[in-house]
Write an enzyme that holds these catalytic residues in place. Structure first.
Site, PDB file in Angstrom:
ATOM      1  N   GLU A 166      -6.930 -50.270  -7.762  1.00 47.64           N
ATOM      2  CA  GLU A 166      -5.983 -50.778  -6.771  1.00 47.64           C
ATOM      3  C   GLU A 166      -6.624 -50.908  -5.400  1.00 47.64           C
ATOM      4  O   GLU A 166      -7.446 -50.081  -5.012  1.00 47.64           O
ATOM      5  CB  GLU A 166      -4.795 -49.816  -6.635  1.00 47.64           C
ATOM      6  CG  GLU A 166      -4.051 -49.658  -7.939  1.00 47.64           C
ATOM      7  CD  GLU A 166      -2.615 -49.237  -7.759  1.00 47.64           C
ATOM      8  OE1 GLU A 166      -2.077 -49.326  -6.633  1.00 47.64           O
ATOM      9  OE2 GLU A 166      -2.025 -48.822  -8.769  1.00 47.64           O
ATOM     10  N   CYS A 197       0.411 -44.794   1.084  1.00 50.95           N
ATOM     11  CA  CYS A 197      -0.502 -43.670   0.800  1.00 50.95           C
ATOM     12  C   CYS A 197       0.032 -42.821  -0.339  1.00 50.95           C
ATOM     13  O   CYS A 197       1.182 -42.410  -0.330  1.00 50.95           O
ATOM     14  CB  CYS A 197      -0.588 -42.744   2.011  1.00 50.95           C
ATOM     15  SG  CYS A 197      -1.520 -43.385   3.332  1.00 50.95           S
TER      16      CYS A 197
HETATM   17  N1  SAH Z   1      -9.297 -38.488  -1.691  1.00 54.25           N
HETATM   18  C1  SAH Z   1      -9.219 -38.886  -0.323  1.00 54.25           C
HETATM   19  C2  SAH Z   1      -8.597 -40.262  -0.119  1.00 54.25           C
HETATM   20  C3  SAH Z   1      -7.314 -40.438  -0.828  1.00 54.25           C
HETATM   21  S1  SAH Z   1      -5.778 -40.766  -0.245  1.00 54.25           S
HETATM   22  C4  SAH Z   1      -8.438 -37.876   0.464  1.00 54.25           C
HETATM   23  O1  SAH Z   1      -7.846 -36.981  -0.134  1.00 54.25           O
HETATM   24  O2  SAH Z   1      -8.436 -37.911   1.683  1.00 54.25           O
HETATM   25  C5  SAH Z   1      -5.615 -40.998   1.430  1.00 54.25           C
HETATM   26  C6  SAH Z   1      -4.553 -40.092   2.083  1.00 54.25           C
HETATM   27  O3  SAH Z   1      -3.241 -40.252   1.500  1.00 54.25           O
HETATM   28  C7  SAH Z   1      -4.911 -38.629   1.920  1.00 54.25           C
HETATM   29  O4  SAH Z   1      -4.735 -37.977   3.142  1.00 54.25           O
HETATM   30  C8  SAH Z   1      -3.878 -38.183   0.910  1.00 54.25           C
HETATM   31  O5  SAH Z   1      -3.683 -36.811   0.926  1.00 54.25           O
HETATM   32  C9  SAH Z   1      -2.663 -38.964   1.344  1.00 54.25           C
HETATM   33  N2  SAH Z   1      -1.595 -38.947   0.342  1.00 54.25           N
HETATM   34  C10 SAH Z   1      -1.707 -38.754  -0.989  1.00 54.25           C
HETATM   35  N3  SAH Z   1      -0.492 -38.773  -1.578  1.00 54.25           N
HETATM   36  C11 SAH Z   1       0.416 -38.997  -0.601  1.00 54.25           C
HETATM   37  C12 SAH Z   1       1.842 -39.151  -0.579  1.00 54.25           C
HETATM   38  N4  SAH Z   1       2.559 -39.090  -1.690  1.00 54.25           N
HETATM   39  N5  SAH Z   1       2.423 -39.373   0.618  1.00 54.25           N
HETATM   40  C13 SAH Z   1       1.688 -39.471   1.752  1.00 54.25           C
HETATM   41  N6  SAH Z   1       0.351 -39.350   1.793  1.00 54.25           N
HETATM   42  C14 SAH Z   1      -0.292 -39.105   0.640  1.00 54.25           C
END
Ligand code: SAH
Length: 383
Positions: free
Chosen positions: A122, A372
């Site tokens: 994605e 996100c």
């Molecule tokens: N693995 C990396 C990048 C992935 S996601 C990391 O963890 O940073 C990018 C951001 O989206 C991260 O801060 C992650 O924690 C956040 N994220 C994941 N699931 C989410 C959700 N359900 N709601 C809001 N942010 C979320």
């Protein structure tokens, strides 16, 4: 104007790191003899055309067609001799094919891309417009691409849809560059910013990540300062990234103000004490001179009390950093709640009173399941 400032090429030599013994085995999709051309530099492409018995200037033509014209097959490159094009008709360029596209009313577009081995990844194109402009592409401020670095993710964070789906494999550099070109072509606009915040943990795929950053910077022309690498933290890897002296922004998914709470949300935090993570981040600031962004997901009743804000502020006092609050975007598997606006603002104020720089990330693309944490390649079964 869309900012684009390729950095000084002299910083590049260390960008090709030695093989990392901690990396998972090489991606099977690219282990054949025919290495996809996308992601390769002008010098590498020039060497390749010469190996094929062609004059060096064809390298420049190839570079231009790959990165500017969006060629998907060598047969399209009309400036190449016909016989050579026919000979190379099946040579892999490294482009994906579109599997599914969904647009939200705020202009955000989510793409599901099919890779050469049939895996689906994605990527999300996120336009932002000048203040008060609404969705008006003549008033575009930025076009950001949220790119994936892996198919799936092994980190299994409890609030993240990708984490619930397990891990398939690392992406190769060309599969990362392809995502940006795909968004650029679909919007018909230059991409200005890249965030490595799609599926996967970029610091588990450092070699391909660095090659992709080089290519996106030098070949596609996007400034390193317009790129953000987001990580949940892998011991030793932030320090390793710092050695490359990139100008990219580092974002660290902290999400909790103490170790116990962090372990509850992020299983891998058990192997990585908060203090050790913060120490690595401090070193990063010292080595690179760049401030770190701390991402903090807000989960109602769990980590969003003013006391959590105070605890967080205590960790970050005197730290050249910035907190980016991400109100939780709902996913199916768990029933966390997003705090209401009043509670979000109370958290912001509590941090501000402690002199902590803070911003709130506004959810984009919620209607397209593109916000996100919502990336899970949910259409992959409809292949
Ligand atoms: N693995 C990396 C990048 C992935 S996601 C990391 O963890 O940073 C990018 C951001 O989206 C991260 O801060 C992650 O924690 C956040 N994220 C994941 N699931 C989410 C959700 N359900 N709601 C809001 N942010 C979320």
């Amino acid at each position: 104007m869309l900012a684009s400032s390729p950095a000084d090429p002299s910083i590049y030599p260390p960008i090709y790191p030695p093989a990392d013994p901690l990396q998972p085995p090489e991606n099977s999709a690219v282990s054949g003899v025919q290495i996809p051309l996308l992601g390769q530099s002008l010098a590498e492409l020039t060497a390749w055309v010469q190996q094929q018995g062609q004059p060096a200037y064809r390298g420049k033509q190839l570079h231009q067609w790959l990165y500017q014209q969006g060629a998907r097959s060598l047969t399209e490159i009309s400036v190449f001799p016909k016989a050579w094009r026919t000979e190379l008709a099946d040579y892999p360029i490294g482009r994906s094919s579109l599997h599914y596209r969904s647009a939200a009313s705020d202009g955000t577009v989510k793409f599901l891309l099919r890779l050469s081995d049939g895996q689906i990844v994605e990527t999300v194109g996120i336009p932002s417009f000048k203040a008060g402009a609404g969705v008006d592409f003549s008033q575009l401020d930025r076009l950001t691409v949220c790119v994936s670095s892996q198919v799936g993710c092994p980190m299994a964070c409890d609030f993240c849809a990708t984490g619930k789906g397990g891990f398939q494999r690392n992406l190769a550099a060309h599969e990362i560059v392809d995502q940006v070109l795909t968004v650029q072509e679909d919007f018909g606009l230059r991409v200005s910013n890249i965030v490595f915040m799609g599926m996967g943990e970029p610091l588990l795929n450092v070699d391909h990540l660095l090659t992709a950053v080089r290519s996106l910077n030098q070949d596609v022309g996007i400034g390193q300062r317009q790129m953000t690498i987001s990580t949940v933290g892998i011991p030793g890897r932030i320090r390793r990234l710092a050695e490359h002296r990139l100008q990219t922004t580092l974002a660290v998914s902290l999400h909790a103000s103490n170790q116990a709470l962090r372990e509850q949300l992020i299983p891998t935090a058990r192997q990585y004490p908060l203090e050790a993570l913060l120490a690595e981040c401090r070193d990063y600031v010292q080595v690179t001179g760049r401030r770190v962004t701390f991402e903090y997901i807000l989960l109602a009743g769990l980590n969003d009390c003013p006391t959590h804000a105070l605890e967080l502020a205590a960790h970050l006092r005197g730290f050249q950093s910035h907190v980016n609050l991400i109100p939780y975007n709902p996913i199916q598997e768990v029933d966390y709640k997003r705090p209401d606006e009043q509670r979000i603002q109370a958290f912001v104020q509590a941090l501000k009173q402690q002199n902590i720089a803070v911003s709130v990330r506004r959810s984009r693309g919620l209607a397209a399941d593109a916000a996100c944490g919502q990336l899970r390649a949910s259409r992959s079964s409809s292949r």
